[in-house]
Motif scaffolding. Structure first.
Motif, PDB file in Angstrom:
ATOM      1  N   THR A   9       0.849  -1.199   0.000  1.00 16.54           N
ATOM      2  CA  THR A   9       0.000   0.000   0.000  1.00 16.54           C
ATOM      3  C   THR A   9       0.883   1.246   0.000  1.00 16.54           C
ATOM      4  O   THR A   9       2.086   1.173   0.289  1.00 16.54           O
ATOM      5  N   PRO A  10       0.299   2.416  -0.283  1.00 17.30           N
ATOM      6  CA  PRO A  10       1.063   3.658  -0.162  1.00 17.30           C
ATOM      7  C   PRO A  10       1.546   3.926   1.262  1.00 17.30           C
ATOM      8  O   PRO A  10       2.464   4.722   1.463  1.00 17.30           O
ATOM      9  N   CYS A  11       0.912   3.296   2.241  1.00 18.80           N
ATOM     10  CA  CYS A  11       1.382   3.361   3.631  1.00 18.80           C
ATOM     11  C   CYS A  11       2.393   2.230   3.768  1.00 18.80           C
ATOM     12  O   CYS A  11       2.015   1.088   4.052  1.00 18.80           O
ATOM     13  N   THR A  12       3.642   2.534   3.550  1.00 21.47           N
ATOM     14  CA  THR A  12       4.662   1.500   3.379  1.00 21.47           C
ATOM     15  C   THR A  12       4.800   0.561   4.569  1.00 21.47           C
ATOM     16  O   THR A  12       5.313  -0.546   4.423  1.00 21.47           O
ATOM     17  N   GLU A  13       4.307   0.960   5.743  1.00 20.39           N
ATOM     18  CA  GLU A  13       4.395   0.075   6.902  1.00 20.39           C
ATOM     19  C   GLU A  13       3.297  -0.983   6.910  1.00 20.39           C
ATOM     20  O   GLU A  13       3.321  -1.883   7.748  1.00 20.39           O
ATOM     21  N   PHE A  14       2.344  -0.892   5.983  1.00 21.03           N
ATOM     22  CA  PHE A  14       1.208  -1.805   5.957  1.00 21.03           C
ATOM     23  C   PHE A  14       1.074  -2.539   4.634  1.00 21.03           C
ATOM     24  O   PHE A  14       1.198  -1.929   3.566  1.00 21.03           O
ATOM     25  N   THR A  15       0.762  -3.833   4.710  1.00 22.09           N
ATOM     26  CA  THR A  15       0.174  -4.523   3.563  1.00 22.09           C
ATOM     27  C   THR A  15      -1.294  -4.099   3.544  1.00 22.09           C
ATOM     28  O   THR A  15      -1.776  -3.430   4.471  1.00 22.09           O
ATOM     29  N   LEU A  16      -2.034  -4.536   2.529  1.00 21.98           N
ATOM     30  CA  LEU A  16      -3.449  -4.186   2.490  1.00 21.98           C
ATOM     31  C   LEU A  16      -4.166  -4.735   3.724  1.00 21.98           C
ATOM     32  O   LEU A  16      -4.978  -4.045   4.337  1.00 21.98           O
ATOM     33  N   ARG A  17      -3.869  -5.966   4.126  1.00 21.20           N
ATOM     34  CA  ARG A  17      -4.479  -6.542   5.338  1.00 21.20           C
ATOM     35  C   ARG A  17      -4.205  -5.633   6.540  1.00 21.20           C
ATOM     36  O   ARG A  17      -5.103  -5.314   7.316  1.00 21.20           O
ATOM     37  N   GLY A  18      -2.969  -5.210   6.704  1.00 17.99           N
ATOM     38  CA  GLY A  18      -2.613  -4.340   7.825  1.00 17.99           C
ATOM     39  C   GLY A  18      -3.312  -2.996   7.759  1.00 17.99           C
ATOM     40  O   GLY A  18      -3.725  -2.444   8.785  1.00 17.99           O
ATOM     41  N   LEU A  19      -3.467  -2.459   6.549  1.00 17.18           N
ATOM     42  CA  LEU A  19      -4.149  -1.174   6.402  1.00 17.18           C
ATOM     43  C   LEU A  19      -5.641  -1.312   6.708  1.00 17.18           C
ATOM     44  O   LEU A  19      -6.217  -0.458   7.383  1.00 17.18           O
ATOM     45  N   LEU A  20      -6.268  -2.380   6.232  1.00 18.60           N
ATOM     46  CA  LEU A  20      -7.677  -2.604   6.566  1.00 18.60           C
ATOM     47  C   LEU A  20      -7.849  -2.706   8.081  1.00 18.60           C
ATOM     48  O   LEU A  20      -8.785  -2.138   8.655  1.00 18.60           O
ATOM     49  N   ASN A  21      -6.928  -3.403   8.732  1.00 22.35           N
ATOM     50  CA  ASN A  21      -6.966  -3.542  10.182  1.00 22.35           C
ATOM     51  C   ASN A  21      -6.848  -2.169  10.841  1.00 22.35           C
ATOM     52  O   ASN A  21      -7.611  -1.831  11.754  1.00 22.35           O
ATOM     53  N   HIS A  22      -5.906  -1.368  10.386  1.00 23.29           N
ATOM     54  CA  HIS A  22      -5.693  -0.026  10.939  1.00 23.29           C
ATOM     55  C   HIS A  22      -6.932   0.848  10.746  1.00 23.29           C
ATOM     56  O   HIS A  22      -7.327   1.584  11.656  1.00 23.29           O
ATOM     57  N   VAL A  23      -7.547   0.773   9.573  1.00 26.85           N
ATOM     58  CA  VAL A  23      -8.716   1.612   9.285  1.00 26.85           C
ATOM     59  C   VAL A  23      -9.901   1.204  10.164  1.00 26.85           C
ATOM     60  O   VAL A  23     -10.545   2.055  10.787  1.00 26.85           O
ATOM     61  N   VAL A  41     -14.097  14.936  14.675  1.00 24.28           N
ATOM     62  CA  VAL A  41     -14.825  14.383  13.534  1.00 24.28           C
ATOM     63  C   VAL A  41     -14.107  14.752  12.239  1.00 24.28           C
ATOM     64  O   VAL A  41     -13.894  13.903  11.366  1.00 24.28           O
ATOM     65  N   GLY A  42     -13.712  16.005  12.106  1.00 22.45           N
ATOM     66  CA  GLY A  42     -12.994  16.443  10.907  1.00 22.45           C
ATOM     67  C   GLY A  42     -11.690  15.698  10.711  1.00 22.45           C
ATOM     68  O   GLY A  42     -11.359  15.284   9.596  1.00 22.45           O
ATOM     69  N   GLY A  43     -10.943  15.503  11.786  1.00 25.80           N
ATOM     70  CA  GLY A  43      -9.683  14.779  11.685  1.00 25.80           C
ATOM     71  C   GLY A  43      -9.885  13.338  11.247  1.00 25.80           C
ATOM     72  O   GLY A  43      -9.141  12.814  10.408  1.00 25.80           O
ATOM     73  N   TYR A  44     -10.896  12.704  11.789  1.00 26.64           N
ATOM     74  CA  TYR A  44     -11.160  11.318  11.409  1.00 26.64           C
ATOM     75  C   TYR A  44     -11.780  11.215  10.016  1.00 26.64           C
ATOM     76  O   TYR A  44     -11.578  10.215   9.323  1.00 26.64           O
ATOM     77  N   LEU A  45     -12.489  12.240   9.592  1.00 32.41           N
ATOM     78  CA  LEU A  45     -12.966  12.280   8.210  1.00 32.41           C
ATOM     79  C   LEU A  45     -11.771  12.323   7.260  1.00 32.41           C
ATOM     80  O   LEU A  45     -11.694  11.555   6.292  1.00 32.41           O
ATOM     81  N   MET A  46     -10.813  13.201   7.546  1.00 37.72           N
ATOM     82  CA  MET A  46      -9.614  13.293   6.718  1.00 37.72           C
ATOM     83  C   MET A  46      -8.894  11.950   6.665  1.00 37.72           C
ATOM     84  O   MET A  46      -8.492  11.484   5.594  1.00 37.72           O
ATOM     85  N   GLU A  47      -8.757  11.291   7.808  1.00 35.18           N
ATOM     86  CA  GLU A  47      -8.053  10.007   7.846  1.00 35.18           C
ATOM     87  C   GLU A  47      -8.791   8.944   7.025  1.00 35.18           C
ATOM     88  O   GLU A  47      -8.178   8.202   6.268  1.00 35.18           O
ATOM     89  N   LEU A  48     -10.096   8.884   7.181  1.00 33.59           N
ATOM     90  CA  LEU A  48     -10.880   7.872   6.477  1.00 33.59           C
ATOM     91  C   LEU A  48     -10.802   8.056   4.962  1.00 33.59           C
ATOM     92  O   LEU A  48     -10.609   7.089   4.217  1.00 33.59           O
ATOM     93  N   VAL A  49     -10.922   9.296   4.511  1.00 33.38           N
ATOM     94  CA  VAL A  49     -10.867   9.564   3.071  1.00 33.38           C
ATOM     95  C   VAL A  49      -9.459   9.310   2.539  1.00 33.38           C
ATOM     96  O   VAL A  49      -9.285   8.716   1.464  1.00 33.38           O
ATOM     97  N   THR A  50      -8.457   9.711   3.281  1.00 30.10           N
ATOM     98  CA  THR A  50      -7.076   9.489   2.855  1.00 30.10           C
ATOM     99  C   THR A  50      -6.783   7.998   2.740  1.00 30.10           C
ATOM    100  O   THR A  50      -6.230   7.530   1.736  1.00 30.10           O
ATOM    101  N   HIS A  51      -7.168   7.232   3.755  1.00 26.30           N
ATOM    102  CA  HIS A  51      -6.911   5.790   3.703  1.00 26.30           C
ATOM    103  C   HIS A  51      -7.777   5.089   2.656  1.00 26.30           C
ATOM    104  O   HIS A  51      -7.353   4.071   2.104  1.00 26.30           O
TER     105      HIS A  51
END
Length: 192
Positions: free
Chosen positions: A34-48, A117-127
């Motif tokens: 993923t673009p989040c180099t510390e995560f595979t897709l599985r790891g990113l889904l878990n993080h999200v 809420v705004g911060g988590y909106l940004m995170e959700l859309v970015t991820h």
């Protein structure tokens, strides 16, 4: 993003988008980079999904640092259901309008609930963009959500404040005619 704005409708729209995106993930995709180099897709889904639970915990009155943004991995086919459970929890946790003005302890400090809420909106859309880039399956991301997330990111993550400890790399250069999703990815430090 000001403390008086209510980004909950956009957050729900971002969850709608994320649910549709999760529905396109197959077990064969889970080890993709993923673009989040510390995560595979599985790891990113878990993080999200874990991040949605953390945000729910904050809405329930908890402090962000008391819980991790992670869950126990579901079965390879269980990611949509895991997101559904997190969505139900976060929706209930933030349903009361009074929570928008209440002090909330986010990972970046104490802020009014509306700013959380705004911060988590940004995170959700970015991820969501990160997941879509990893899948590379033609999923069409919402431009309006990306514009909103970019506006929040530019306000809360100015380029000059990218110091050690901030979980975003330096702003990356993009072409002047880059689409909003590319601009959001670049602003949040992704290689584009």
């Amino acid at each position: 993003m000001t403390a008086v704005q209510d980004a909950r409708p956009q957050y729900q729209a971002a969850l709608d988008q994320l649910e549709k995106l999760f529905a396109t993930v197959t077990p064969a995709d889970l080890d993709r980079p993923t673009p989040c180099t510390e995560f595979t897709l599985r790891g990113l889904l878990n993080h999200v999904v874990g991040g949605v639970h953390r945000f729910a915990y904050m809405g329930e009155g908890g402090h962000a640092e008391d819980t991790v943004a992670a869950i126990e991995d579901p079965s390879d086919e269980g990611w949509p259901a895991a997101l559904g459970r997190a969505r139900a929890r976060v929706t209930a946790a933030w349903a009361d309008d009074a929570k928008l003005g209440r002090p909330t302890v986010a990972p970046w400090g104490e802020v009014p609930g509306a700013m959380a809420v705004g911060g988590y909106l940004m995170e959700l859309v970015t991820h969501s963009g990160d997941i879509a880039r990893s899948l590379d399956n033609g999923f069409a991301l919402d431009d309006d959500l990306a514009r909103t997330a970019l506006g929040i990111a530019e306000f809360v993550l100015p380029a000059e404040r990218r110091v050690p400890g901030v979980p975003f790399a330096a702003v990356r250069p993009v072409a002047e005619d880059a689409d909003v999703h590319t601009r959001l990815a670049a602003w949040t430090g992704r290689t584009v």
